[in-house]
Scaffold this motif. Structure first.
Motif, short mmCIF file in Angstrom:
data_model
loop_
_atom_site.label_atom_id
_atom_site.label_comp_id
_atom_site.label_asym_id
_atom_site.label_seq_id
_atom_site.Cartn_x
_atom_site.Cartn_y
_atom_site.Cartn_z
N HIS A 1 0.84 -1.20 0.00
CA HIS A 1 0.00 0.00 0.00
C HIS A 1 0.88 1.26 0.00
N HIS B 1 0.99 4.27 -2.72
CA HIS B 1 0.42 5.56 -2.33
C HIS B 1 1.40 6.50 -1.64
N ALA C 1 1.16 7.76 3.44
CA ALA C 1 -0.16 7.13 3.48
C ALA C 1 -0.32 6.29 4.74
#
Length: 526
Positions: free
Chosen positions: A186, A190, A194
């Motif tokens: 993730h 991002h 994030a």
């Protein structure tokens, strides 16, 4: 430029391999450190996690001074639940008081590095791979897991992750963490920040609230690393750097400055050991005034590395008799790592969750434990280190770096809570003033002054080989001491990288599961 020009050292060989993976691709020392920091949070989860803090020294050739980054999480905004308690809980949600700053530090380090060009997905790939594919549980991890198994405060997510068979992890078992792998994926997509917003932060906030922590989603969102001015101590032929408050950096440098004043009086092995121990006592005596949040320390903090104070502290030391010492050292499980890239950039880095497995509260959608660094706060409102909203705690972490006037550079450091300044002084002294190689300086027998975890005594712990050599002299000087087994983990996991005009050396502590690697440009490209 050195004949051999890339190097990495870490207390777990998988982290060293991750760092070298990046350096071999032409990545910077900063990029390599982020890769290794992420990886070691997977394979040494008892010593550090992405739910903890970190501190950086980044030395670029030709720069006036290293770049220093403080990625220490501050206390939550609402601390009402601590107004009526007599002590801060060691484990559980109420020990999770401070933000998790380390990933904001990774972000700040990459932002400060003009040569960092690799995609984040490449940098985080080693951590993602090892979290998915798994690794072999070490003895160190087993021992920490056994200790946590006997404590209260672990949440169910911790038990599900680290006690899957209703028992602690065992050495040699294969362990995977796919949840943590998904977090890194993730972040690769991002961006590192994030971690502090969106679905991840919301999930962390829910887990912390369920465990009884005061940390809110607003506290998580407010987490921000700072680029700060490093502390500097100018010694005979060398400038030493460390992190400013709230870290122990001021103590690490004060100890070296005291030793520098008295080194001509140290001839034998016992003289050097005695001098380092007594210098540690003199520096640590000042802790109530100079160890804490930078906005809370007394005016002595600004003076302690100046000549008048160092001279006075040195004059307090007798080379013929040990001063009594009752202090209680706080435990601390930590990882220190260093890197050197093809362009000469060097990094000294440290990352921690404080005690082994921190708070014992695992983020169910994160696969990592939150730190318990807030345990170090005092509930005495008059104390420099008193617990207050948005305040940084007195921090044991402090990575070290030295620039010698002849062009040599040394990145060095260790884990070990309040033992860090002591071990740093031993390693630095052995290399700089006693003629040992960095490998010898890191591996040679050591000691630890003060209480360590699982032990109520406040005496000097001396590894057996050194105890057999110097025990009689320690008694003569009236040190209160006891022997402990050789290569003892309580002495910390030290390491070093030495860069000179002719060669590059790296050392990893035999007390760890680590590895030090050095390669030439030709080897790296082949």
């Amino acid at each position: 430029m050195s004949q051999f020009n890339i190097a990495f050292t870490a207390p777990h060989k998988t982290a060293t391999e991750a760092g070298m993976f990046i350096l071999r691709q032409g990545g910077t020392a900063t990029e390599a450190m982020v890769a290794a920091a992420a990886t070691i949070s997977v394979v040494y989860p008892h010593m550090n996690s992405i739910g903890g803090d970190s501190f950086w020294l980044i030395d670029n050739l030709g720069a006036d001074a290293p770049i220093a980054i403080d990625a220490c999480g501050a206390a939550a905004a609402d601390l009402a639940q601590y107004q009526s308690v007599k002590a801060i809980a060691d484990r559980g949600g109420r020990s999770a008081i401070t933000q998790a700053g380390t990933i904001s530090g990774w972000h700040a380090a990459l932002q400060a590095d003009n040569n960092a060009k690799l995609p984040l997905a490449t940098v985080l790939k080693p951590a993602i791979d090892v979290a998915k594919q798994g690794f072999e549980v070490t003895q160190s991890l087993q021992m920490a897991a056994e200790k946590l198994f006997a404590t209260e405060g672990r949440n169910q997510a911790f038990k599900d992750l680290y006690e899957p068979n209703d028992r602690p992890l065992r050495q040699g078992e294969h362990f995977t963490n796919p949840t943590l792998a998904r977090v890194f994926e993730h972040l690769a997509e991002h961006g590192l920040m994030a971690f502090y917003s969106g679905e991840l932060a919301a999930s962390f906030a829910r887990d912390l609230a369920a465990a009884g922590s005061s940390i809110t989603i607003e506290d998580i969102a407010a987490t921000q690393a700072q680029v700060v001015t490093p502390l500097k101590a100018s010694l005979d032929g060398v400038d030493c750097y460390n992190l400013p408050a709230p870290t122990q950096g001021v103590h690490s440098l004060a100890i070296l400055a005291i030793i520098d004043r008295l080194k001509s009086r140290a001839i034998s092995d016992i003289d050097w050991m005695h001098l380092v121990v007594e210098a540690t006592k003199q520096s640590f005596n000042l802790r109530p005034q100079i160890w804490g949040d930078p906005n809370a320390v007394t005016e002595l903090y600004e003076q302690v590395l100046q000549a008048p104070v160092i001279d006075q502290l040195a004059q307090n030391i007798s080379m013929s008799k040990a001063e009594p010492w009752p202090f209680n050292a706080a435990p601390g499980d930590t990882v220190w790592l260093a890197a050197r890239d093809k362009n000469g950039q060097m990094v000294s880095f440290i990352q921690s969750i404080y005690w082994e497995f921190g708070s014992g509260v695992v983020m169910r959608d994160g696969g990592f434990v939150w730190n318990n660094r807030g345990v170090s706060f005092s509930l005495d409102p008059r104390a420099v280190n008193s617990l207050q909203p948005h305040k940084k705690p007195a921090h044991t972490l402090n990575p070290a770096f030295a620039r010698y006037h002849d062009g040599r550079r040394l990145a060095y450091g260790t884990m070990g809570g309040e033992g860090q300044p002591q071990t740093q002084a031993k390693v630095f002294t052995d290399y700089t003033w006693r003629g040992k190689s960095v490998v010898e300086a890191v591996a040679s027998p050591r000691w630890l002054l003060g209480r360590t975890w699982g032990d109520s005594s406040t005496d000097l712990k001396v590894e057996q080989q050194l105890a057999e050599q110097l025990g009689f002299e320690l008694d003569r000087l009236r040190h209160k001491w006891q022997p402990v087994p050789d290569n003892n983990e309580m002495m910390g996991h030290a390491g070093a990288i030495l860069d000179t005009q002719t060669h590059l050396e790296a050392a990893s502590d035999p007390r760890s599961d680590g590895q030090a690697s050095v390669e030439s440009a030709a080897e790296a490209q082949s």
